[in-house]
Scaffold this motif. Structure first.
Motif, PDB file in Angstrom:
ATOM      1  N   GLU A 214      75.775  11.886  34.036  1.00  0.00           N
ATOM      2  CA  GLU A 214      75.578  11.747  35.481  1.00  0.00           C
ATOM      3  C   GLU A 214      74.953  13.006  36.076  1.00  0.00           C
ATOM      4  N   CYS A 215      75.332  14.152  35.556  1.00  0.00           N
ATOM      5  CA  CYS A 215      74.727  15.398  36.033  1.00  0.00           C
ATOM      6  C   CYS A 215      73.235  15.431  35.701  1.00  0.00           C
ATOM      7  N   ILE A 216      72.901  15.014  34.487  1.00  0.00           N
ATOM      8  CA  ILE A 216      71.497  14.962  34.086  1.00  0.00           C
ATOM      9  C   ILE A 216      70.725  14.016  35.000  1.00  0.00           C
ATOM     10  N   ARG A 217      71.319  12.860  35.283  1.00  0.00           N
ATOM     11  CA  ARG A 217      70.642  11.868  36.128  1.00  0.00           C
ATOM     12  C   ARG A 217      70.445  12.416  37.539  1.00  0.00           C
ATOM     13  N   GLU A 218      71.470  13.037  38.100  1.00  0.00           N
ATOM     14  CA  GLU A 218      71.355  13.567  39.459  1.00  0.00           C
ATOM     15  C   GLU A 218      70.309  14.675  39.537  1.00  0.00           C
ATOM     16  N   VAL A 219      70.310  15.563  38.565  1.00  0.00           N
ATOM     17  CA  VAL A 219      69.347  16.665  38.572  1.00  0.00           C
ATOM     18  C   VAL A 219      67.932  16.136  38.377  1.00  0.00           C
ATOM     19  N   PHE A 220      67.770  15.168  37.501  1.00  0.00           N
ATOM     20  CA  PHE A 220      66.438  14.624  37.261  1.00  0.00           C
ATOM     21  C   PHE A 220      65.916  13.930  38.518  1.00  0.00           C
ATOM     22  N   MET A 221      66.764  13.154  39.185  1.00  0.00           N
ATOM     23  CA  MET A 221      66.344  12.485  40.416  1.00  0.00           C
ATOM     24  C   MET A 221      66.038  13.505  41.506  1.00  0.00           C
ATOM     25  N   LEU A 222      66.746  14.613  41.511  1.00  0.00           N
ATOM     26  CA  LEU A 222      66.454  15.678  42.463  1.00  0.00           C
ATOM     27  C   LEU A 222      65.056  16.239  42.213  1.00  0.00           C
ATOM     28  N   MET A 223      64.698  16.409  40.950  1.00  0.00           N
ATOM     29  CA  MET A 223      63.360  16.892  40.614  1.00  0.00           C
ATOM     30  C   MET A 223      62.309  15.843  40.962  1.00  0.00           C
TER      31      MET A 223
ATOM     32  N   SER B 188      58.358  28.674  40.839  1.00  0.00           N
ATOM     33  CA  SER B 188      57.705  29.065  42.088  1.00  0.00           C
ATOM     34  C   SER B 188      58.463  28.522  43.299  1.00  0.00           C
ATOM     35  N   GLU B 189      59.208  27.444  43.129  1.00  0.00           N
ATOM     36  CA  GLU B 189      59.997  26.869  44.215  1.00  0.00           C
ATOM     37  C   GLU B 189      61.430  27.395  44.232  1.00  0.00           C
ATOM     38  N   LEU B 190      61.730  28.333  43.336  1.00  0.00           N
ATOM     39  CA  LEU B 190      63.053  28.956  43.265  1.00  0.00           C
ATOM     40  C   LEU B 190      64.164  27.942  42.986  1.00  0.00           C
ATOM     41  N   CYS B 191      63.849  26.950  42.157  1.00  0.00           N
ATOM     42  CA  CYS B 191      64.878  25.985  41.745  1.00  0.00           C
ATOM     43  C   CYS B 191      64.776  25.730  40.247  1.00  0.00           C
ATOM     44  N   ILE B 192      64.487  26.791  39.520  1.00  0.00           N
ATOM     45  CA  ILE B 192      64.309  26.685  38.077  1.00  0.00           C
ATOM     46  C   ILE B 192      65.592  26.250  37.374  1.00  0.00           C
ATOM     47  N   GLU B 193      66.752  26.452  38.032  1.00  0.00           N
ATOM     48  CA  GLU B 193      68.025  26.087  37.403  1.00  0.00           C
ATOM     49  C   GLU B 193      68.100  24.594  37.108  1.00  0.00           C
ATOM     50  N   ASN B 194      67.478  23.780  37.956  1.00  0.00           N
ATOM     51  CA  ASN B 194      67.505  22.332  37.727  1.00  0.00           C
ATOM     52  C   ASN B 194      66.769  21.981  36.433  1.00  0.00           C
ATOM     53  N   TYR B 195      65.598  22.592  36.259  1.00  0.00           N
ATOM     54  CA  TYR B 195      64.846  22.326  35.032  1.00  0.00           C
ATOM     55  C   TYR B 195      65.604  22.830  33.814  1.00  0.00           C
ATOM     56  N   TYR B 196      66.133  24.037  33.861  1.00  0.00           N
ATOM     57  CA  TYR B 196      66.835  24.590  32.704  1.00  0.00           C
ATOM     58  C   TYR B 196      68.065  23.748  32.355  1.00  0.00           C
ATOM     59  N   PHE B 197      68.812  23.323  33.364  1.00  0.00           N
ATOM     60  CA  PHE B 197      69.979  22.484  33.062  1.00  0.00           C
ATOM     61  C   PHE B 197      69.548  21.179  32.425  1.00  0.00           C
ATOM     62  N   TRP B 198      68.537  20.522  33.003  1.00  0.00           N
ATOM     63  CA  TRP B 198      68.059  19.263  32.413  1.00  0.00           C
ATOM     64  C   TRP B 198      67.660  19.468  30.959  1.00  0.00           C
ATOM     65  N   ARG B 199      66.924  20.548  30.685  1.00  0.00           N
ATOM     66  CA  ARG B 199      66.469  20.814  29.320  1.00  0.00           C
ATOM     67  C   ARG B 199      67.632  21.071  28.377  1.00  0.00           C
TER      68      ARG B 199
ATOM     69  N   SER C 133      76.840  28.575  32.300  1.00  0.00           N
ATOM     70  CA  SER C 133      75.551  28.929  32.895  1.00  0.00           C
ATOM     71  C   SER C 133      75.217  28.127  34.151  1.00  0.00           C
ATOM     72  N   PHE C 134      75.683  26.854  34.200  1.00  0.00           N
ATOM     73  CA  PHE C 134      75.181  25.967  35.253  1.00  0.00           C
ATOM     74  C   PHE C 134      76.252  25.275  36.106  1.00  0.00           C
ATOM     75  N   ILE C 135      77.483  25.187  35.639  1.00  0.00           N
ATOM     76  CA  ILE C 135      78.463  24.323  36.299  1.00  0.00           C
ATOM     77  C   ILE C 135      79.526  25.087  37.066  1.00  0.00           C
ATOM     78  N   LEU C 136      80.050  26.157  36.488  1.00  0.00           N
ATOM     79  CA  LEU C 136      81.145  26.893  37.114  1.00  0.00           C
ATOM     80  C   LEU C 136      80.716  27.489  38.459  1.00  0.00           C
ATOM     81  N   PRO C 137      81.662  27.650  39.371  1.00  0.00           N
ATOM     82  CA  PRO C 137      81.319  28.169  40.708  1.00  0.00           C
ATOM     83  C   PRO C 137      80.598  29.513  40.683  1.00  0.00           C
ATOM     84  N   ASP C 138      80.897  30.359  39.693  1.00  0.00           N
ATOM     85  CA  ASP C 138      80.262  31.674  39.635  1.00  0.00           C
ATOM     86  C   ASP C 138      79.112  31.732  38.639  1.00  0.00           C
TER      87      ASP C 138
END
Length: 208
Positions: free
Chosen positions: A189-198, A115-126, A152-157
């Protein structure tokens, strides 16, 4: 002169609202400074035991010593608020971690992230957390899953690209290109940053 001006200002604004407690803070500072000035004036005038004349004591130090409680009064509220925020952040971290341990909690939080249009953070963490738990050194499945996560989550495109700093992106890219060996900790580190963002952004609104 400064004390007289301060007293005049306090008198003028004594009935004004003070939600931040600035007046009470300044009044305590004024009491300390005024007391220090009185002591300094007394000891400088009378110089008990002729200590200053003998070079054994300089009464000007009284003013200097008064600065320590003044600085404490000025900065302690900010320090206390910082400690409080840090404690709240740890609580939020633990509470979100606990929520995501249950299937119901994960589904509810995922719906909120969508609903907040940031589902990518959750999917990457999972996906990255699951990959790390199932990591097998030199395993074909592990390598394929790694490449899928990067695609799916890291590359620029990437369709669901997350925000990754250049320092974190560089080693991931080298492994992706085959220039480095794959390690289980590559996404840590990516997991930690995304989790802290959530924790900092999505979790407070989810609780509402």
């Amino acid at each position: 002169v400064m004390v007289a001006i301060s007293l005049y200002v306090f008198r003028k604004f004594r009935h004004e609202p003070d939600p931040l407690g600035i007046k009470s803070e300044l009044s305590r500072i004024l009491v300390i400074v005024l007391g220090a000035c009185i002591l300094w004036g007394f000891f400088s005038f009378f110089d008990p035991g002729d200590l200053e004349d003998q070079g054994l004591m300089y009464w000007n130090f009284i003013i200097l010593f008064s600065l320590f409680p003044v600085v404490t009064i000025m900065y302690w509220p900010a320090v206390k608020e910082s400690l409080k925020q840090e404690a709240n952040k740890r609580d939020d971290y633990n509470n979100l971690a606990s929520l995501l341990q249950s299937e119901t909690g994960r589904q509810l939080f995922k719906a909120h992230m969508a609903s907040e249009l940031c589902i990518e953070n959750y999917y990457f963490w999972r996906e990255a957390t699951s990959w790390k738990e199932e990591f097998v050194q030199n395993g074909n499945t592990t390598t394929a899953s790694f490449r899928s996560i990067v695609d799916s989550f890291i590359l620029p495109d990437s369709l669901l690209r997350i925000n990754v700093s250049g320092d974190l992106y560089a080693p991931i890219q080298e492994i992706y290109q085959g220039d480095m060996d794959l390690e289980q900790s590559i996404f840590d580190e990516c997991i930690r940053e995304v989790f802290m963002l959530m924790v900092n952004n999505s979790w407070p609104r989810f609780q509402q």
